[in-house]
Write a protein that holds these residues in place. Structure first.
Motif, PDB file in Angstrom:
ATOM      1  N   PRO A 182       0.851  -1.198   0.000  1.00 39.82           N
ATOM      2  CA  PRO A 182       0.000   0.000   0.000  1.00 39.82           C
ATOM      3  C   PRO A 182       0.889   1.251   0.000  1.00 39.82           C
ATOM      4  N   TYR A 183       0.597   2.201  -0.862  1.00 39.49           N
ATOM      5  CA  TYR A 183       1.473   3.353  -1.036  1.00 39.49           C
ATOM      6  C   TYR A 183       1.672   4.157   0.250  1.00 39.49           C
ATOM      7  N   ASN A 184       0.653   4.165   1.110  1.00 39.70           N
ATOM      8  CA  ASN A 184       0.740   5.038   2.272  1.00 39.70           C
ATOM      9  C   ASN A 184       1.611   4.484   3.398  1.00 39.70           C
ATOM     10  N   VAL A 185       1.979   3.209   3.349  1.00 41.39           N
ATOM     11  CA  VAL A 185       2.841   2.654   4.408  1.00 41.39           C
ATOM     12  C   VAL A 185       4.081   1.956   3.849  1.00 41.39           C
ATOM     13  N   GLY A 186       4.235   1.963   2.530  1.00 39.53           N
ATOM     14  CA  GLY A 186       5.309   1.199   1.902  1.00 39.53           C
ATOM     15  C   GLY A 186       6.698   1.588   2.370  1.00 39.53           C
ATOM     16  N   THR A 187       6.992   2.892   2.391  1.00 39.45           N
ATOM     17  CA  THR A 187       8.335   3.341   2.765  1.00 39.45           C
ATOM     18  C   THR A 187       8.638   3.023   4.225  1.00 39.45           C
ATOM     19  N   ALA A 188       7.648   3.222   5.102  1.00 40.58           N
ATOM     20  CA  ALA A 188       7.859   2.940   6.526  1.00 40.58           C
ATOM     21  C   ALA A 188       8.155   1.457   6.758  1.00 40.58           C
ATOM     22  N   LEU A 189       7.435   0.585   6.086  1.00 44.83           N
ATOM     23  CA  LEU A 189       7.686  -0.855   6.220  1.00 44.83           C
ATOM     24  C   LEU A 189       9.076  -1.205   5.702  1.00 44.83           C
ATOM     25  N   PHE A 190       9.442  -0.613   4.563  1.00 48.62           N
ATOM     26  CA  PHE A 190      10.740  -0.892   3.956  1.00 48.62           C
ATOM     27  C   PHE A 190      11.879  -0.497   4.884  1.00 48.62           C
ATOM     28  N   VAL A 191      11.802   0.700   5.462  1.00 49.19           N
ATOM     29  CA  VAL A 191      12.837   1.150   6.393  1.00 49.19           C
ATOM     30  C   VAL A 191      12.905   0.222   7.604  1.00 49.19           C
ATOM     31  N   GLY A 192      11.753  -0.250   8.048  1.00 49.72           N
ATOM     32  CA  GLY A 192      11.729  -1.181   9.171  1.00 49.72           C
ATOM     33  C   GLY A 192      12.457  -2.478   8.863  1.00 49.72           C
ATOM     34  N   TRP A 193      12.273  -2.995   7.662  1.00 50.75           N
ATOM     35  CA  TRP A 193      12.959  -4.233   7.275  1.00 50.75           C
ATOM     36  C   TRP A 193      14.467  -4.032   7.134  1.00 50.75           C
ATOM     37  N   LEU A 194      14.883  -2.808   6.831  1.00 51.25           N
ATOM     38  CA  LEU A 194      16.306  -2.516   6.664  1.00 51.25           C
ATOM     39  C   LEU A 194      17.000  -2.191   7.981  1.00 51.25           C
ATOM     40  N   SER A 195      16.224  -1.907   9.018  1.00 48.66           N
ATOM     41  CA  SER A 195      16.777  -1.412  10.270  1.00 48.66           C
ATOM     42  C   SER A 195      17.139  -2.542  11.228  1.00 48.66           C
ATOM     43  N   GLY A 196      17.741  -2.162  12.346  1.00 46.68           N
ATOM     44  CA  GLY A 196      18.078  -3.118  13.395  1.00 46.68           C
ATOM     45  C   GLY A 196      19.537  -3.512  13.362  1.00 46.68           C
ATOM     46  N   GLU A 197      20.059  -3.815  14.535  1.00 47.96           N
ATOM     47  CA  GLU A 197      21.476  -4.177  14.639  1.00 47.96           C
ATOM     48  C   GLU A 197      21.748  -5.593  14.153  1.00 47.96           C
ATOM     49  N   GLY A 198      20.775  -6.482  14.327  1.00 45.53           N
ATOM     50  CA  GLY A 198      20.983  -7.874  13.913  1.00 45.53           C
ATOM     51  C   GLY A 198      21.070  -8.013  12.404  1.00 45.53           C
ATOM     52  N   TRP A 199      22.104  -8.658  11.931  1.00 50.76           N
ATOM     53  CA  TRP A 199      22.303  -8.824  10.477  1.00 50.76           C
ATOM     54  C   TRP A 199      23.162 -10.052  10.226  1.00 50.76           C
ATOM     55  N   PRO A 241      29.246  -3.986   7.102  1.00 54.19           N
ATOM     56  CA  PRO A 241      30.572  -3.457   7.433  1.00 54.19           C
ATOM     57  C   PRO A 241      30.872  -3.589   8.930  1.00 54.19           C
ATOM     58  N   ASP A 242      32.116  -3.854   9.252  1.00 51.10           N
ATOM     59  CA  ASP A 242      32.513  -4.026  10.647  1.00 51.10           C
ATOM     60  C   ASP A 242      32.496  -2.696  11.396  1.00 51.10           C
ATOM     61  N   GLY A 243      32.216  -2.783  12.693  1.00 55.91           N
ATOM     62  CA  GLY A 243      32.388  -1.642  13.586  1.00 55.91           C
ATOM     63  C   GLY A 243      31.403  -0.519  13.422  1.00 55.91           C
ATOM     64  N   VAL A 244      30.237  -0.809  12.822  1.00 53.51           N
ATOM     65  CA  VAL A 244      29.249   0.236  12.578  1.00 53.51           C
ATOM     66  C   VAL A 244      27.933  -0.114  13.271  1.00 53.51           C
ATOM     67  N   SER A 245      27.381   0.831  13.995  1.00 54.70           N
ATOM     68  CA  SER A 245      26.060   0.667  14.582  1.00 54.70           C
ATOM     69  C   SER A 245      25.006   1.127  13.574  1.00 54.70           C
ATOM     70  N   ALA A 246      24.014   0.278  13.326  1.00 51.42           N
ATOM     71  CA  ALA A 246      22.936   0.652  12.415  1.00 51.42           C
ATOM     72  C   ALA A 246      22.203   1.883  12.934  1.00 51.42           C
ATOM     73  N   ARG A 247      22.001   1.945  14.225  1.00 53.87           N
ATOM     74  CA  ARG A 247      21.315   3.092  14.802  1.00 53.87           C
ATOM     75  C   ARG A 247      22.117   4.376  14.602  1.00 53.87           C
ATOM     76  N   MET A 248      23.444   4.279  14.718  1.00 50.06           N
ATOM     77  CA  MET A 248      24.256   5.467  14.510  1.00 50.06           C
ATOM     78  C   MET A 248      24.184   5.928  13.055  1.00 50.06           C
ATOM     79  N   LEU A 249      24.204   4.999  12.132  1.00 52.23           N
ATOM     80  CA  LEU A 249      24.082   5.375  10.720  1.00 52.23           C
ATOM     81  C   LEU A 249      22.735   6.042  10.468  1.00 52.23           C
ATOM     82  N   SER A 286      31.718   5.238   6.989  1.00 49.64           N
ATOM     83  CA  SER A 286      32.933   5.619   7.703  1.00 49.64           C
ATOM     84  C   SER A 286      32.631   6.614   8.818  1.00 49.64           C
ATOM     85  N   LEU A 287      31.760   7.558   8.546  1.00 46.28           N
ATOM     86  CA  LEU A 287      31.380   8.552   9.538  1.00 46.28           C
ATOM     87  C   LEU A 287      30.659   7.903  10.708  1.00 46.28           C
ATOM     88  N   ALA A 288      29.719   6.995  10.392  1.00 48.05           N
ATOM     89  CA  ALA A 288      28.994   6.287  11.450  1.00 48.05           C
ATOM     90  C   ALA A 288      29.932   5.411  12.259  1.00 48.05           C
TER      91      ALA A 288
END
Length: 271
Positions: A118-135, A206-214, A264-266
């Protein structure tokens, strides 16, 4: 499958119509839907999460491909049509009524996400799937329909007008590409814009990077994208010092930094 009525007949029989409030646009072209379902690869016996199935057009294609589908639908009007599909494909379809941004689908990886979002929630769901420290994530791939403009933002390169926070979050630890474009005339009702299917697979983190910091860095940098980094990042503790240590000119603007430079900045701020 031959016993199933055409999708248009199902919609007419159940009195369904695409809800503008829910960002719905229905697809009826069975061949197009089969092509979308084929993008992740062979799905026979694979777990698939579908968000916003509506009357079940893409759901049919996924079931035909042999997938074990969990579909999340908040529009109660569509549930009877989905129940008919569950009967036609015994043991292959589980339907959860609710808001996909809130409900727990209960799947454990690996699973594929395939959805005409659905267009009205698509981006929010996508960012959610990309987020989080676990990878790597529990999902094995994302195959998602977006407005073409959003799809272009996901795959954009640094320096382009479309490049922004979404591109960095999508590209720093995954591979994203536009798998196919879909003309507005394929939908009922036709949206005002073109659409595209984006296919994303996890890559090495990438090593040594926090997803939240990025996320914090990109939020600050692109939140004031027309300003120089010395202005947009001054509220982030240590950011200006990190720019200097990395040799990144603070007079640059966010859209000129590559994904690697943001990483690198993160990393420097994570340490």
């Amino acid at each position: 499958m031959a016993d199933l009525p055409p999708l248009r007949d199902v919609i007419n029989r159940h009195g369904l119509f695409a809800s503008k409030a829910l960002g719905q646009n229905f697809l009826f072209d069975e061949q197009l839907l089969d092509r979308i379902a084929a993008i992740p690869g062979k799905l026979k016996g694979e777990q698939v999460l579908e968000v916003g199935p509506g009357p079940g057009g893409l759901t049919r294609a996924l079931l035909r491909a042999g997938a074990q589908v969990t579909a999340i639908e908040m529009d109660r009007r569509c549930l009877p049509a989905l129940a008919e599909l569950a009967e036609a494909f015994p043991g292959q379809l589980r339907v959860i009524e609710g808001d996909a941004t809130k409900v727990d689908h209960g799947l454990e990886g690996p699973y594929h996400v395939v959805a005409n979002l659905p267009y009205n929630v698509g981006t929010a769901l996508f960012v959610g799937w990309l987020s989080g420290e676990g990878w790597p994530p529990q999902w094995a791939s994302l195959t998602l329909m977006f407005q073409l403009e959003v799809a272009q933002r996901i795959i954009a390169e640094a320096g382009s007008d479309a490049y922004g926070r979404l591109a960095v979050l999508a590209q720093w630890r995954s591979n994203a590409k536009i798998a196919m474009k879909v003309h507005r005339s394929a939908f009922t009702p036709p949206p005002k814009v073109m659409s595209a299917v984006v296919h994303v697979t996890p890559a090495a983190m990438p090593d040594g990077v926090s997803a939240r910091m990025l996320e914090r860095v990109t939020e600050a940098a692109f939140g004031q994208r027309r300003k120089m980094l010395r202005q947009s990042l001054k509220g982030l503790p240590g950011a200006l010092e990190a720019l200097e240590s990395l040799g990144i000119d603070p007079a640059r603007r966010a859209e000129t930094l590559s994904v690697a430079e943001f990483v690198s900045l993160a990393r420097a701020l994570t340490a």
